[in-house]
Structures are given as structure tokens and as C-alpha cells.
Design an enzyme around this catalytic site. Sequence first.
Site, PDB file in Angstrom:
ATOM      1  N   GLY A  29       0.980  -1.261   0.006  1.00  0.00           N
ATOM      2  CA  GLY A  29      -0.182   0.106  -0.079  1.00  0.00           C
ATOM      3  C   GLY A  29       0.947   1.344   0.011  1.00  0.00           C
ATOM      4  O   GLY A  29       2.239   1.196  -0.190  1.00  0.00           O
ATOM      5  N   ASN A  30       0.298   2.175   0.234  1.00  0.00           N
ATOM      6  CA  ASN A  30       0.956   3.666   0.446  1.00  0.00           C
ATOM      7  C   ASN A  30       0.178   4.482   1.325  1.00  0.00           C
ATOM      8  O   ASN A  30      -0.740   4.362   1.932  1.00  0.00           O
ATOM      9  CB  ASN A  30       1.268   4.339  -0.895  1.00  0.00           C
ATOM     10  CG  ASN A  30      -0.007   4.794  -1.468  1.00  0.00           C
ATOM     11  OD1 ASN A  30      -0.735   5.729  -1.222  1.00  0.00           O
ATOM     12  ND2 ASN A  30      -0.472   4.132  -2.843  1.00  0.00           N
TER      13      ASN A  30
END
Length: 219
Positions: A29-30
Amino acid sequence: MSEGALAGLRVVVSAGPTYEDIDPVRFIGNRSSGKMGFAIAAAAAKRGADTVLVAGPVTLASPAGVDRRDVRSAAQMHAAVLAALPADVYIGAAAVADFTPATVAGGKIKKRPGGGGLVLDLVPTADILAEVASHPLRPRLVVGFAAETGDLEANALDKLRRKRLDMIAANRVGVAGGGFESDDNTLHVYDAAGVRVLGPAPKTRLADDLLDLVAARLS
Ligand code: CTP
């Protein structure tokens, strides 16, 4: 802000991160919070636009009057954005993963006793923004975002040209007082007319100012 400035127009906004699954319990993810994209969708709806918000995995409440479509991965966001066309405006505020695992393991990946590390095979995702900008149903205005740690202007202008955008909003990430997880930010907005600096200000205020620029371009 003029209340009905976008009445009769359809605006599609992408927001938040994407999650790329590795196995049933892990993903890549980020740090995108989705706040900027949600504020933009709220501001578009407030101006009377028929607004579609394609949202990655975030815990934010839906803005009033917005047609929200939740997605998880870059591939799902790609499909949801293209399904929302035709539109008059596309604003790509999502932090879409550039790479995704080539395969998703069916079961949880286990450590092997005495085994070494894990190498993930990643493949590029489709560039949603560039695809929308070159699409037969291209919106009249295509606006991108650029999150940069290095040379803001050079990278933003390169993206503006390379992805055939009408406007790009660039911001610095990885510095104090702005970026992904903050409520405040500064946007450098580039288009053919030059650059305008919005903020530093809360993301809700920046969204309003950005939508004023969008409405001005459309009028
Ligand atoms: N974007 C997209 N689809 C992708 C990757 C990015 O639509 N697969 C969009 C984002 O929503 C944003 C813009 O492209 O509006 C900029 O994303 P960024 O990751 O900064 O650009 P990149 O093309 O990945 O360029 P670089 O890797 O050089 O930073």
C-alpha cells in the site's frame, strides 16, 4: 466560489491509495489518506457537478451528494474510472500503485526454516490518468497530481506533457508540514498559462481553490 459553477457537468475524481495483494493477509500500500481527493469531490458536488468519487481503501465519510464507488486495487480503480466515463472533468488525486504482484499467492506465504528472504515479482499497473487523457471519450479537462520528493517543477511539467494533461497539481511529500498524511498542504498548479501556488492551507481550502481554477478553465 460560485455555487452553480459546475452545474450540468460530470466530474470524476479518484482518491486514496490502492492496495495490491501479495497473499490473503498481506498487501503493498502507500501512505495516501484520501483527504485531498475527498475534499475535491466535495467541492465539485458543492458547485453542482454530477460527481463520481472512485475511492481506494480509506476510512473517510462520503461527501454529501457524491456517487462513491469503493475499490481496492489499481486494476479495480482502473476499471471503475473507465466505467465512469464519459465525463467533462477527470481529476486523478489517487496515489495509484505503479507496480503490483505478478501473482497473488492463494495461501499465506510461509517462512521456510533456515530459508532466505522473499523476492516479489512485480509488474507495472496501467496508468489510469494517461489512459483517460488519451481515451476516445477524453474529458474536456484532465487534471493530474504529482507527489514529488525531488525537483517539483521539472517532474510536474514532464508529467503534464508525457501524460497529455491540461493541468497538474504538484506537492512535496516526505517533508514536514504537508503531503500525504497531513490536513494541510501546498499545491503548485501548472498548466499552459504557467504556475499558481495554492496554500499552505487546509486540504478543504486547497480543493476549493483548485475547483475555482477548473471552473475558470471550463467557462
Ligand atoms: N496515476 C494513475 N495510474 C497509475 C499511476 C499514477 O492514474 N498507475 C496518476 C495519479 O493518480 C496521479 C499521477 O498519475 O494523478 C501522478 O502519479 P505519480 O505516481 O506521481 O506519477 P508516475 O507516472 O508514477 O511518475 P513517476 O514514477 O515518475 O513519479
